[in-house]
Design a protein around this motif. Structure first.
Motif, PDB file in Angstrom:
ATOM      1  N   ALA A   6      41.222  27.299  82.921  1.00  0.00           N
ATOM      2  CA  ALA A   6      40.389  26.126  83.298  1.00  0.00           C
ATOM      3  C   ALA A   6      41.293  25.166  82.915  1.00  0.00           C
ATOM      4  O   ALA A   6      41.722  24.834  82.068  1.00  0.00           O
ATOM      5  N   ASP A   8      41.137  21.025  83.386  1.00  0.00           N
ATOM      6  CA  ASP A   8      40.376  19.725  83.706  1.00  0.00           C
ATOM      7  C   ASP A   8      41.032  18.485  83.275  1.00  0.00           C
ATOM      8  O   ASP A   8      42.096  18.583  82.302  1.00  0.00           O
ATOM      9  N   GLY A 131      36.051  24.063  82.403  1.00  0.00           N
ATOM     10  CA  GLY A 131      35.937  24.222  81.198  1.00  0.00           C
ATOM     11  C   GLY A 131      34.458  24.116  80.651  1.00  0.00           C
ATOM     12  O   GLY A 131      33.754  24.939  79.821  1.00  0.00           O
ATOM     13  N   ALA A 138      35.677  30.524  79.954  1.00  0.00           N
ATOM     14  CA  ALA A 138      36.986  30.760  80.268  1.00  0.00           C
ATOM     15  C   ALA A 138      37.681  30.806  78.957  1.00  0.00           C
ATOM     16  O   ALA A 138      37.797  29.783  78.139  1.00  0.00           O
ATOM     17  N   LYS A 141      41.431  27.012  78.209  1.00  0.00           N
ATOM     18  CA  LYS A 141      40.910  25.853  78.738  1.00  0.00           C
ATOM     19  C   LYS A 141      42.028  24.644  78.187  1.00  0.00           C
ATOM     20  O   LYS A 141      42.187  24.455  77.043  1.00  0.00           O
ATOM     21  N   ALA A 194      38.668  23.149  74.333  1.00  0.00           N
ATOM     22  CA  ALA A 194      39.269  22.708  75.359  1.00  0.00           C
ATOM     23  C   ALA A 194      40.750  22.208  74.515  1.00  0.00           C
ATOM     24  O   ALA A 194      40.803  21.655  73.472  1.00  0.00           O
TER      25      ALA A 194
END
Ligand code: DC
Length: 222
Positions: A6, A8, A131, A138, A141, A194
């Motif tokens: 993921a 982002d 995420g 996931a 991230k 993340a």
């Protein structure tokens, strides 16, 4: 290894190039979820739907037929069989996409489609809520950031239109960041688990290296 990765972050953070680079390096598929929000926005504009009218957008959402290519070397997107890869990057769509992407029905519709595409793993998915919402489990991230100036410069280079100044790009980016981060439905936020990478001072290869390292660490620790 068939992980979901993921990625982002805000616009201009270098997510797309980095996500494609990671996918190529690992032989994974690549999913640009921003392109899906742009495609649905393109369709609404094409149909004459008032994009500021959330109820009108919600009522038509189920009609949109989007097809994605997940090949990082040939990413593409069609709506009702028409290739919209070019038009979705235009100013009309860019100006309207925040309004459309804050409609909960639009998000539910696209998140379901994204989960289906991602179901088999082996994919790098980039967006704003991968995420946190689309793939909260996931194993890898990444939240990619960069300074406002670095992001606006990259965007301006991508747009490559001398009529659009870096200042205008910066203003539009700040407006979209604000809308994307303050909306009630899945705002842009970093998932707690993340790993944040600041790409302001990093080249593309260095970002890709950092993400691939994370993937290998993750695979090694199970
Ligand atoms: O990454 P991009 O600039 O192409 O994304 C276009 C817009 O779509 C952006 O303003 C926010 C929205 N978006 C979203 O809400 N959720 C995602 N997962 C991806 C994009």
């Amino acid at each position: 290894m068939t992980l979901i990765i993921a990625m982002d972050g805000p616009s201009g953070s270098g997510k797309s190039s980095a996500a494609k680079g990671v996918a190529r390096r690992l032989g994974y598929r690549y999913l640009d979820t921003g392109a899906m929000y742009r495609a649905i926005t393109w369709w609404m504009l094409e149909q004459g739907v008032d994009v500021e009218d959330a109820a009108a957008v919600a009522a038509r959402t189920g009609e949109v037929r989007i097809e994605m290519s997940t090949d990082p070397d040939a990413p593409g997107i069609s709506v009702d069989g028409r290739d919209v890869s070019g038009p979705i990057r235009g100013q009309a769509v860019t100006g309207a996409v925040s309004a459309v992407s804050r409609v909960p029905e639009v998000r539910a519709f696209l998140v379901a489609a994204q989960r289906e595409i991602m179901a088999d793993g082996g994919i790098v998915a980039e967006g704003r809520d991968i995420g946190t919402v689309v793939a909260p489990d996931a194993p890898v991230k990444v939240f990619l950031t960069a300074s406002e100036e670095a992001r606006a410069l990259r965007r301006a280079r991508e747009i490559a239109d001398p009529a659009v100044s870096v200042e205008a790009t910066l203003a539009d980016q700040a407006r979209r960041d604000r809308l994307d981060s303050t909306r009630t439905a899945s705002p842009l936020t970093k998932a707690d688990d993340a790993v944040e990478i600041d790409s302001t001072e990093l080249g593309l290869d260095e970002v890709v290296d950092a993400v691939v390292r994370l993937v290998k660490e993750r695979a090694a620790t199970g």
